[in-house]
Scaffold this motif. Structure first.
Motif, PDB file in Angstrom:
ATOM      1  N   ALA A 148       4.077 -31.890  22.489  1.00 31.68           N
ATOM      2  CA  ALA A 148       2.977 -31.403  23.321  1.00 31.68           C
ATOM      3  C   ALA A 148       1.626 -31.962  22.903  1.00 31.68           C
ATOM      4  CB  ALA A 148       2.938 -29.873  23.286  1.00 31.68           C
ATOM      5  N   THR A 149       1.547 -32.534  21.695  1.00 34.83           N
ATOM      6  CA  THR A 149       0.266 -33.060  21.239  1.00 34.83           C
ATOM      7  C   THR A 149       0.012 -34.478  21.721  1.00 34.83           C
ATOM      8  OG1 THR A 149       1.231 -33.906  19.190  1.00 34.83           O
ATOM      9  CG2 THR A 149       0.385 -31.642  19.155  1.00 34.83           C
ATOM     10  N   LEU A 150       0.963 -35.084  22.423  1.00 36.60           N
ATOM     11  CA  LEU A 150       0.835 -36.475  22.829  1.00 36.60           C
ATOM     12  C   LEU A 150      -0.387 -36.702  23.714  1.00 36.60           C
ATOM     13  CD1 LEU A 150       2.081 -39.311  22.863  1.00 36.60           C
ATOM     14  CD2 LEU A 150       3.419 -38.617  24.857  1.00 36.60           C
ATOM     15  N   SER A 151      -0.688 -35.771  24.591  1.00 37.91           N
ATOM     16  CA  SER A 151      -1.784 -35.968  25.538  1.00 37.91           C
ATOM     17  C   SER A 151      -3.152 -35.995  24.872  1.00 37.91           C
ATOM     18  CB  SER A 151      -1.759 -34.879  26.619  1.00 37.91           C
ATOM     19  OG  SER A 151      -0.580 -34.980  27.383  1.00 37.91           O
ATOM     20  N   THR A 152      -3.332 -35.284  23.774  1.00 43.58           N
ATOM     21  CA  THR A 152      -4.636 -35.259  23.120  1.00 43.58           C
ATOM     22  C   THR A 152      -4.705 -36.140  21.877  1.00 43.58           C
ATOM     23  OG1 THR A 152      -3.977 -33.236  21.952  1.00 43.58           O
ATOM     24  CG2 THR A 152      -5.253 -32.968  23.982  1.00 43.58           C
ATOM     25  N   ASP A 153      -3.579 -36.596  21.365  1.00 45.20           N
ATOM     26  CA  ASP A 153      -3.528 -37.536  20.243  1.00 45.20           C
ATOM     27  C   ASP A 153      -4.469 -37.107  19.117  1.00 45.20           C
ATOM     28  OD1 ASP A 153      -2.834 -39.776  18.769  1.00 45.20           O
ATOM     29  OD2 ASP A 153      -4.244 -41.095  19.805  1.00 45.20           O
ATOM     30  N   PRO A 154      -4.260 -35.922  18.527  1.00 48.48           N
ATOM     31  CA  PRO A 154      -5.244 -35.370  17.589  1.00 48.48           C
ATOM     32  C   PRO A 154      -5.270 -36.058  16.230  1.00 48.48           C
ATOM     33  CG  PRO A 154      -3.335 -33.955  17.670  1.00 48.48           C
ATOM     34  CD  PRO A 154      -3.110 -35.018  18.714  1.00 48.48           C
ATOM     35  N   LEU A 155      -6.467 -36.070  15.644  1.00 48.54           N
ATOM     36  CA  LEU A 155      -6.688 -36.456  14.256  1.00 48.54           C
ATOM     37  C   LEU A 155      -7.200 -35.224  13.526  1.00 48.54           C
ATOM     38  CD1 LEU A 155      -7.004 -38.723  12.032  1.00 48.54           C
ATOM     39  CD2 LEU A 155      -9.386 -38.909  12.803  1.00 48.54           C
ATOM     40  N   TYR A 156      -6.563 -34.881  12.398  1.00 49.88           N
ATOM     41  CA  TYR A 156      -6.976 -33.717  11.613  1.00 49.88           C
ATOM     42  C   TYR A 156      -6.893 -34.120  10.145  1.00 49.88           C
ATOM     43  CZ  TYR A 156      -7.233 -28.629  10.497  1.00 49.88           C
ATOM     44  OH  TYR A 156      -7.604 -27.379  10.047  1.00 49.88           O
ATOM     45  N   LEU A 157      -8.064 -34.340   9.537  1.00 52.59           N
ATOM     46  CA  LEU A 157      -8.150 -34.714   8.134  1.00 52.59           C
ATOM     47  C   LEU A 157      -8.939 -33.657   7.363  1.00 52.59           C
ATOM     48  CD1 LEU A 157      -9.166 -38.510   8.394  1.00 52.59           C
ATOM     49  CD2 LEU A 157      -6.847 -37.543   8.330  1.00 52.59           C
ATOM     50  N   ASP A 158      -8.515 -33.399   6.141  1.00 55.56           N
ATOM     51  CA  ASP A 158      -9.259 -32.551   5.208  1.00 55.56           C
ATOM     52  C   ASP A 158      -9.681 -33.471   4.069  1.00 55.56           C
ATOM     53  OD1 ASP A 158     -10.287 -30.678   3.475  1.00 55.56           O
ATOM     54  OD2 ASP A 158      -8.372 -29.696   3.050  1.00 55.56           O
ATOM     55  N   VAL A 159     -10.994 -33.687   3.931  1.00 54.86           N
ATOM     56  CA  VAL A 159     -11.510 -34.713   3.020  1.00 54.86           C
ATOM     57  C   VAL A 159     -12.376 -34.076   1.943  1.00 54.86           C
ATOM     58  CG1 VAL A 159     -12.865 -36.845   2.841  1.00 54.86           C
ATOM     59  CG2 VAL A 159     -11.486 -36.399   4.894  1.00 54.86           C
ATOM     60  N   ARG A 160     -12.157 -34.528   0.693  1.00 55.48           N
ATOM     61  CA  ARG A 160     -12.988 -34.091  -0.431  1.00 55.48           C
ATOM     62  C   ARG A 160     -13.614 -35.316  -1.075  1.00 55.48           C
ATOM     63  NH1 ARG A 160     -11.747 -34.100  -5.698  1.00 55.48           N
ATOM     64  NH2 ARG A 160      -9.502 -34.294  -5.260  1.00 55.48           N
ATOM     65  N   LEU A 161     -14.952 -35.285  -1.251  1.00 49.31           N
ATOM     66  CA  LEU A 161     -15.679 -36.395  -1.856  1.00 49.31           C
ATOM     67  C   LEU A 161     -16.544 -35.906  -3.020  1.00 49.31           C
ATOM     68  CD1 LEU A 161     -17.093 -38.208   1.329  1.00 49.31           C
ATOM     69  CD2 LEU A 161     -15.099 -38.900  -0.025  1.00 49.31           C
ATOM     70  N   PRO A 162     -16.640 -36.681  -4.096  1.00 49.25           N
ATOM     71  CA  PRO A 162     -17.586 -36.336  -5.159  1.00 49.25           C
ATOM     72  C   PRO A 162     -19.008 -36.702  -4.748  1.00 49.25           C
ATOM     73  CG  PRO A 162     -16.489 -38.393  -5.676  1.00 49.25           C
ATOM     74  CD  PRO A 162     -15.852 -37.875  -4.419  1.00 49.25           C
ATOM     75  N   ALA A 163     -19.974 -36.249  -5.508  1.00 52.44           N
ATOM     76  CA  ALA A 163     -21.394 -36.486  -5.195  1.00 52.44           C
ATOM     77  C   ALA A 163     -21.658 -37.977  -4.972  1.00 52.44           C
ATOM     78  CB  ALA A 163     -22.272 -35.964  -6.323  1.00 52.44           C
ATOM     79  N   GLY A 164     -22.337 -38.282  -3.865  1.00 46.28           N
ATOM     80  CA  GLY A 164     -22.780 -39.636  -3.581  1.00 46.28           C
ATOM     81  C   GLY A 164     -21.743 -40.563  -3.000  1.00 46.28           C
TER      82      GLY A 164
END
Length: 292
Positions: A176-192
């Motif tokens: 069912a997700t084919l029509s919206t082609d979702p991207l879902y990322l959880d990203v963690r970055l250090p300072a800078g």
């Protein structure tokens, strides 16, 4: 490469849902405040059991998908189709309500931290009355990719591409997700540190900062985005995020817009008022569950 810029900030506001669960809502905090096809994003976060113990007793949905992503705590899902799942730290539940589902989400703890997100993702009109579907995705099935400048990205849906290497999430344009082609990322970055990633041109996209702060856009033209806010992005084929002095953790969400009318009444999201009235009648007369 065209880098997306920050065009709108949606502050999260405190509210409650279910049986009094306290949360913060950004996208969807006002009627019509959508980022097509995203209808709502809630963050629930508390160390006080009084804020979450009521949970979300049995309630119906029709016409869209819900994505629950746990950071801390333990929540149990049950629905009228016989599905039952336990969500712990890092787990995801991807539920396609489609033509109808009645489910509950109840805490399985009496103390400690409960933290996570629930996202509502619209379905196109041709898929709103498909059979309901449900999937539990344990944390062990969600890829974690180390980033060049430190930190990491978890790939829940879609594809992460870095230095010529691609990593697919467990939800990747299937069903069912084919029509919206979702991207879902959880990203963690250090300072800078910076994070640059492709986002399909023409897809709607936004970020939600849940720890720290960041600057969005090209190095020569950044705009700040602070903790607890959703940042809606312009069109383009990439996004650049620069972590603030305390680092940053954020969700990056993108999907193909539907560009269809949205008529919402509580837990029902359809295309016309008549379809909403039918959903209410089906639920009242016991047909919503039977139809699913």
């Amino acid at each position: 490469m065209s880098t997306r810029s920050l065009v709108r900030v949606i502050e999260s506001i405190p509210t409650s849902d279910g049986a009094g669960v306290k949360l913060r809502r950004s996208v969807g905090s006002e009627r019509g405040l959508y980022v097509d096809p995203f209808l709502m994003l809630d963050e629930f976060y508390s160390d006080n059991p009084d804020d979450y113990m009521g949970g979300f007793p049995a309630h119906p949905h029709r016409g869209f998908e819900t994505v629950t992503y746990m950071l801390d705590g333990h929540m149990r899902h049950e629905d009228h189709l016989g599905n039952r799942g336990d969500l712990g730290p890092g787990d995801v539940q991807w539920m396609t309500a489609a033509r109808g589902i009645i489910h509950s989400e109840m805490p399985q703890q009496s103390e400690g931290r409960m933290r996570g997100f629930q996202l509502w993702l619209n379905l196109p009109s041709k898929e709103k009355m498909k059979p309901a579907a449900y999937r539990d995705i344990p944390a062990s099935e969600i890829p974690r990719v180390l980033l060049p400048q430190g930190g990491e990205a978890k790939v829940v849906a879609g594809r992460l591409t870095l230095n010529g290497s691609t990593t697919d999430g467990p939800v990747n344009g299937r069903g069912a997700t084919l029509s919206t082609d979702p991207l879902y990322l959880d990203v963690r970055l250090p300072a800078g540190a910076e994070f640059i990633h492709q986002v399909a041109s023409g897809h709607s996209a936004f970020l939600y900062i849940y720890e720290g702060s960041a600057k969005i856009g090209t190095a020569a033209a950044t705009k700040p985005l602070r903790h607890g806010a959703a940042g809606v992005l312009s069109d383009g084929d990439s996004v650049r995020v620069e972590a603030g002095t305390d680092g940053v953790q954020f969700l990056l969400l993108a999907a193909r817009p539907l560009r269809e009318p949205v008529v919402q009444y509580g837990p029902f999201v359809m295309n016309t008022r008549e379809e909403i009235e039918q959903a209410l009648a089906d639920y009242r007369d016991g047909r919503l569950a039977a139809a699913a």
